[in-house]
Write a protein that holds these residues in place. Structure first.
Motif, short mmCIF file in Angstrom:
data_model
loop_
_atom_site.label_atom_id
_atom_site.label_comp_id
_atom_site.label_asym_id
_atom_site.label_seq_id
_atom_site.Cartn_x
_atom_site.Cartn_y
_atom_site.Cartn_z
N CYS A 39 19.92 -4.18 21.28
CA CYS A 39 19.44 -5.55 21.08
C CYS A 39 18.68 -5.71 19.78
CB CYS A 39 18.57 -5.98 22.26
SG CYS A 39 17.00 -5.07 22.39
N GLY A 40 18.54 -4.63 19.00
CA GLY A 40 17.85 -4.76 17.73
C GLY A 40 17.59 -3.41 17.08
N LEU A 41 16.92 -3.44 15.92
CA LEU A 41 16.56 -2.24 15.18
C LEU A 41 15.18 -2.45 14.57
CD1 LEU A 41 17.75 0.54 14.02
CD2 LEU A 41 18.13 -0.76 11.93
N ILE A 42 14.31 -1.45 14.69
CA ILE A 42 12.97 -1.55 14.13
C ILE A 42 12.69 -0.32 13.28
CG2 ILE A 42 11.76 -0.44 16.07
CD1 ILE A 42 9.62 -2.74 15.64
N LEU A 43 11.94 -0.52 12.20
CA LEU A 43 11.67 0.54 11.24
C LEU A 43 10.35 1.23 11.54
CD1 LEU A 43 12.65 -1.31 7.94
CD2 LEU A 43 14.09 0.20 9.32
N ARG A 44 10.23 2.46 11.07
CA ARG A 44 8.99 3.22 11.21
C ARG A 44 7.83 2.47 10.55
NH1 ARG A 44 6.72 8.58 11.24
NH2 ARG A 44 8.67 9.37 12.09
N SER A 45 8.06 1.93 9.36
CA SER A 45 6.99 1.21 8.66
C SER A 45 6.50 0.01 9.47
CB SER A 45 7.48 0.76 7.29
OG SER A 45 8.63 -0.06 7.41
N GLN A 46 7.39 -0.69 10.15
CA GLN A 46 6.98 -1.81 10.98
C GLN A 46 6.14 -1.35 12.16
OE1 GLN A 46 11.11 -3.20 11.51
NE2 GLN A 46 10.47 -5.16 10.63
N ASN A 49 13.25 7.12 10.46
CA ASN A 49 12.72 5.88 9.89
C ASN A 49 13.30 4.62 10.50
OD1 ASN A 49 10.94 6.68 7.41
ND2 ASN A 49 12.72 8.01 7.30
N GLY A 50 14.30 4.74 11.33
CA GLY A 50 14.88 3.58 11.99
C GLY A 50 15.20 3.88 13.44
N PHE A 51 14.86 2.96 14.33
CA PHE A 51 15.03 3.19 15.76
C PHE A 51 15.75 2.00 16.39
CE2 PHE A 51 11.21 5.29 14.30
CZ PHE A 51 11.36 6.59 14.78
N PRO A 52 16.92 2.21 16.97
CA PRO A 52 17.56 1.13 17.72
C PRO A 52 16.70 0.72 18.91
CG PRO A 52 19.12 2.89 17.23
CD PRO A 52 17.76 3.41 16.88
N VAL A 53 16.66 -0.56 19.18
CA VAL A 53 15.92 -1.10 20.32
C VAL A 53 16.95 -1.51 21.37
CG1 VAL A 53 14.29 -2.84 21.12
CG2 VAL A 53 14.10 -1.91 18.79
#
Length: 786
Positions: free
Chosen positions: A657-664, A640-644
C-alpha cells in the motif's frame, strides 16, 4: 511488521546460506553465499551481501587492520562497493505533499519558477567569480615563478652553473605541488582529480560522500591553483566544472550545513530532485567559464552528466552558463583595464583563427578522419597506461604521506624533463617585435633569437595551446614537436590520478595540438593543430557533440564544426574498440554502482524475480515504534526503503500500500509522531514537509534518537507520510524493461510484486549495476564493503 520470505535469506540468518568469514577490503566483514541463476551467481540486497571467497584469493592474505595497515590493498574489478548509496530523485507524493500543493496558489507556483531562474543566475555569477579568482591567482603565481627562473637562467647561461637554475625550478614546482597535495590528502581527498567522474556519478543518482560540500570547494580551488602554478601537466577545466557543481548545490539550498548558517531562503528546493537540476546547471556554468562556451556547457551536462532532462531545465542551464561567461569576462576586463567584450572567450582563451585558415578542402576530409583514428589509438593507449597506473596507486600508494611524496616527485621530474628538453634543443627562432611569447628564453641561441622548445614547456599549458594554434608556419621544427608530444604524453598520463586537484582537458589538447601540427607543418599548422587537439581529447574522454560545440565556441569559427565532428566520432569509435573513456575507467575503478544509458545486451532472459533483493523488510501501515527502532538500529540491515503493507484478517502476508524511506522514519521518530499521543497534551504540532526539508540532507543518525520504553509500545501511523503510489513491476518483467523504468524515472527502490500485489522483492541500484557486458558475455560484479 512482516518479513517477505524467499528461498534465500539476504540477511545471512539462514544457516543454509551462510558462508565462511574472511577479511575484505576493510578487514572485518562477513562473506555470504546466495542463490544461483543459470550462468550467473547472483548476490542480493543493497547493503547486505558481500564478497564470495572465490572472487579474490589475495584478500585472504591481508593483515588485520587493527594490528597494522596493509602495505598492499588488493583490488579487483569484479567488485561493486556497498558504501555508495542512491539519491532520492523520485518525489514522494504523500498526503503532506498533496496538502502543500493544494494550499499553494497560482502566484506561489510562479514565484517558485522565478526563484529557480534567480538561483541559476546566482550560480552563474558565483561560478564566474571563482573562475576569475583561479585565473588571476594562477597568472600571478606562475608569472612570478617563470620570471624568477628565467632571470636565473639568463644569469647562469654564460658563466655556467645552470644546475642551480634547474634546482630552483624543481624546488619551486615541488613546493607549490606539495602544498596542493597536502591540503587535498589531509583535508578533503574527494577534491583530488578533475571531479568530473564524481559529478557524473552524482547526476546519475549516486550519493558520493562529501562531493558537493563547501570544504570540497575551498580545497578544490586552492588545490588547482597550486597544481597549475606548480607546472604539472594539468588543466583548470575539470576542477572548474566540479566547483560550479558545488556552488550550485550550496546556493540552491539557501544555507550551509558546514558553516551551520541558514539564510531561510529557497527552502522548497531542499530535496534531491531539485538539487540535481541545479547541480547540472552548475556543471554547465563551470564549462562555460572555462571555455567561454555557454551552449557547449549545456550540451556537456546533457551528454556527460545529467541522466534526467526537460526543456525548461535546458533554458535555465543555458541562462546560468551565459551569466557565468558574462561575469567572467566583465571581471577580467575590469581587472586588465580593457573594454568588456561579451563575445570574448572564457578562462581558456584559444583565440579566434585567421579567416584564411578557416577553410578546408574535400581532399582533407580523409586526412581528418585519419587524424581521428590516430587520436583514438593514442587516447586508448593513454587510458590503458593510466588504468594500470591507477591500479598500482590503489594497491600501494594509499597512505597520505606516500601520495604527497609521489605528487612532489612528479613535479620534480616534470621540471627536470622540461629543463632537459629546453637545454638539449637547438631549435632557435628569431624574436620578432610582435612576438606574443610571455617568457621567451634565449639560452644558447644567438642574440635576437629564442628557444622554440621553451615556448611549449616554459609556460602555462593554456598559453602553450594558444601558441601551437596560432604561431605561424616555421615556428617549430619536426624534432621539437615530436619530442614534446612524446614527453608530454607520458607526463600527462603519469600526472592524472595524483592526489592533487587537476584536469585532463588542456593536457590532452596540448598533446594533440603538438602532433596535429606535425601533419600541417608545411601547409596550415594552426588548422591541423586544432584537429589534432580535438582527436586527442576525444580519444581520451570520448565526448562528441558537446566537445564539438565547445571547440567551435572557444575558437570562434563555425566552419570547423563539420571536420571536428568527424574527427571526434572517429576517435570515439576507434578508442571504444580498445578501452573505455578515461572518466568511465575511473568510475569503474572506484566500484561505483553507475547505471549506463541502456541495460546490458542479451539480458532479456533475466527477470525481476532473478535480480531483485529478497526477502524484503516491510512495515505495517500501523506499526509499533519499538519494531521500527529495532530495524533502523540494526547495523547489519542498513536499508533505506521499506514497503508498507496492509494485512487483511487471516492473511499471513499483506498487500502493498506504499513505500516509506529511512530518512522519513527518522524524522518521525525525532518528532515523536506516535498515535497514542495524537490526542494528548504531549502531542506537538502536525508535521509539515518543512520539517523534513530542515533535516535534509544530513538526517540525524538513528543512534542520536532516544525513545523511552513506554514510547516503544506506542504505534506509528505511516499512511500520512508514506508514498502511496510507489512504482512496481511484476516479477516476470525482463531486466532491460526494469532497467529502463528504473533509470529513466531516477528511482531508488522498485518494488516487485506478484499477481495479487504482494511484495516479493525489491530492486535497487546495485541489483542492476552489477550486470554488465564483459569479454565473455553477460557478467556480474560482486558486492563488497570497501
Amino acid at each position: 511488521m512482516a518479513n517477505i520470505a524467499k528461498k534465500v535469506s539476504w540477511s545471512g540468518k539462514n544457516d543454509e546460506t551462510r558462508g565462511e568469514r574472511t577479511p575484505l577490503l576493510n578487514g572485518s566483514e562477513e562473506v555470504r553465499y546466495n542463490r544461483q541463476v543459470p550462468g550467473l551467481s547472483c548476490l542480493c540486497h543493497e547493503q547486505s551481501l558481500l564478497l564470495s571467497l572465490s572472487l579474490c584469493p589475495a584478500l585472504l592474505e591481508m593483515q588485520d587492520p587493527v594490528r597494522s595497515r596493509p602495505k598492499e590493498i588488493p583490488h579487483n574489478e569484479k567488485l561493486l562497493s556497498l558504501k555508495y548509496e542512491s539519491l532520492d530523485y523520485d518525489n514522494s507524493e504523500n498526503q503532506l505533499f498533496l496538502e502543500e500543493e493544494r494550499r499553494m496558489s497560482h502566484m506561489g507556483f510562479r514565484c517558485l519558477e522565478i526563484s529557480r531562474w534567480v538561483i541559476c543566475g546566482l550560480i552563474g555569477v558565483f561560478t564566474g567569480l571563482i573562475a576569475c579568482f583561479i585565473d588571476i591567482v594562477v597568472e600571478k603565481l606562475a608569472g612570478v615563478k617563470y620570471s624568477v627562473v628565467k632571470k636565473n637562467i639568463e644569469m647562469f647561461t654564460e658563466v655556467g652553473g645552470l644546475s642551480i637554475s634547474l634546482l630552483l625550478w624543481v624546488v619551486l614546482n615541488s613546493a607549490f605541488v606539495m602544498v596542493g597535495a597536502i591540503i587535498v590528502t589531509c583535508f578533503e581527498p574527494i577534491a583530488a582529480g578533475s571531479g568530473i567522474p564524481q559529478i557524473k556519478c552524482y547526476l546519475n543518482g549516486v550519493k558520493v560522500p562529501r562531493v558537493v560540500r563547501l570544504k570540497t570547494l575551498v580545497v578544490k580551488v586552492c588545490g588547482v591553483i597550486c597544481s597549475v602554478a606548480g607546472g604539472l601537466a594539468v588543466g583548470k577545466e575539470g576542477p572548474m566544472i566540479h566547483s560550479g557543481a558545488v556552488v550550485a548545490a550550496g546556493v540552491s539550498q539557501g544555507r550551509s550545513t558546514s558553516l551551520k548558517k541558514d539564510f531561510k531562503i529557497f527552502e522548497y528546493f531542499r530535496r534531491d530532485t531539485e538539487k540535481r537540476d541545479f547541480v547540472s546547471a552548475g556543471a554547465a556554468a563551470g564549462v562555460s567559464a572555462a571555455f567561454g562556451a555557454p551552449v557547449g556547457g549545456v550540451l556537456f551536462s546533457l551528454e556527460e552528466g545529467a541522466s534526467f532532462w526537460n526543456q525548461m531545465l535546458t533554458w535555465r542551464i543555458f541562462f546560468a552558463s551565459m551569466i557565468s561567461t558574462f561575469t567572467l569576462n566583465l571581471v577580467l576586463s575590469v581587472y586588465h583595464n580593457k573594454t568588456t567584450e561579451l563575445s570574448s572567450p572564457g578562462l581558456i582563451n584559444f583565440g579566434t583563427f585567421d579567416l584564411e585558415c578557416v577553410q578546408y578542402s574535400l581532399y582533407e576530409i580523409p586526412l581528418f578522419i585519419c587524424m581521428g583514428a590516430i587520436g583514438g589509438l593514442l587516447g586508448a593507449l593513454f587510458n590503458l597506461l593510466n588504468y594500470w597506473l591507477t591500479i598500482f596507486r590503489i594497491r600501494y600508494v594509499h597512505r597520505p604521506c606516500l601520495q604527497v611524496m609521489e605528487a612532489m616527485m612528479v613535479a620534480a621530474v616534470t621540471a627536470s624533463v622540461s629543463f632537459a628538453m629546453i637545454y638539449l634543443s637547438n631549435d632557435c627562432k628569431p624574436l620578432k617585435m610582435d612576438n606574443s611569447e610571455e617568457y621567451p628564453l634565449q639560452l644558447f641561441c644567438a642574440d635576437g633569437e629564442y628557444n622554440a622548445m621553451a615556448t611549449t614547456f616554459f609556460n602555462t599549458p593554456e598559453r602553450s595551446v594558444r601558441s601551437l594554434f596560432h604561431n605561424p608556419r616555421g615556428t617549430y621544427n619536426l624534432l621539437t614537436l615530436g619530442f614534446f608530444t612524446l614527453t608530454y604524453f607520458f607526463l600527462a598520463c603519469w600526472t592524472y590520478g595524483l592526489m592533487v586537484s587537476a584536469g585532463v582537458f588542456i593536457p590532452s589538447l596540448l598533446i594533440g595540438a603538438a602532433w596535429g601540427r606535425l601533419f600541417g607543418i608545411w601547409a596550415d599548422p594552426g588548422k591541423y593543430a586544432l584537429m589534432g587537439a580535438a582527436a586527442q581529447l576525444g580519444g581520451i574522454v570520448r565526448m562528441t557533440l558537446s566537445l564539438t560545440v565547445i571547440l567551435v565556441e572557444a575558437t570562434g569559427n563555425v566552419t570547423y564544426g563539420f571536420p571536428i565532428m568527424l574527427v571526434l566520432m572517429t576517435a570515439k569509435i576507434v578508442g571504444d574498440y580498445f578501452i573505455e573513456g578515461l572518466y568511465d575507467i575511473h568510475i569503474k575503478l572506484q566500484s561505483v554502482p553507475f547505471l549506463h544509458w541502456e541495460a546490458p545486451a542479451t539480458s532479456h532472459w533475466l527477470t525481476a524475480r532473478e535480480v531483485m533483493s529478497s526477502p524484503v523488510t516491510c512495515f505495517n501501515q500501523l506499526e509499533k515504534v519499538g519494531t521500527i527502532m529495532d530495524f533502523l538500529s540494526n547495523t547489519a540491515t542498513n536499508h533505506n526503503g521499506f514497503p508498507v503493507i496492509v494485512q487483511a484478517s487471516g492473511e499471513q502476508v499483506g498487500k502493498l500500500c506504499g513505500l516509506i524511506l529511512r530518512s522519513q522514519l527518522i524524522v518521525l521518530l525525532k518528532h515523536k509522531v506516535f498515535v497514542e499521543r495524537a490526542h494528548s497534551r504531549l502531542h506537538q504540532r502536525k508535521l509539515q514537509l518543512k520539517d523534513f526539508r530542515d533535516a535534509y540532507p544530513r538526517f540525524p543518525p538513528i543512534q542520536s534518537i532516544h525513545v523511552s520504553q513506554d514510547e516503544r509500545e506506542c504505534m506509528m501511523d505511516l499512511s500520512e507520510f508514506m508514498n502511496p503510489t510507489p512504482y512496481t513491476v511484476p516479477q516476470e518483467t525482463s531486466l532491460p524493461r526494469v532497467f529502463k523504468l528504473f533509470r529513466a524515472l531516477g528511482l531508488r527502490h522498485l518494488v516487485v510484486v506478484d499477481d495479487v500485489n504482494k511484495v516479493v522483492g525489491l530492486v535497487t541500484r546495485k541489483d542492476l549495476a552489477r550486470y554488465h557486458m564483459g569479454k565473455h558475455g553477460l557478467e556480474e560484479l560482486h558486492l563488497a564493503q570497501m
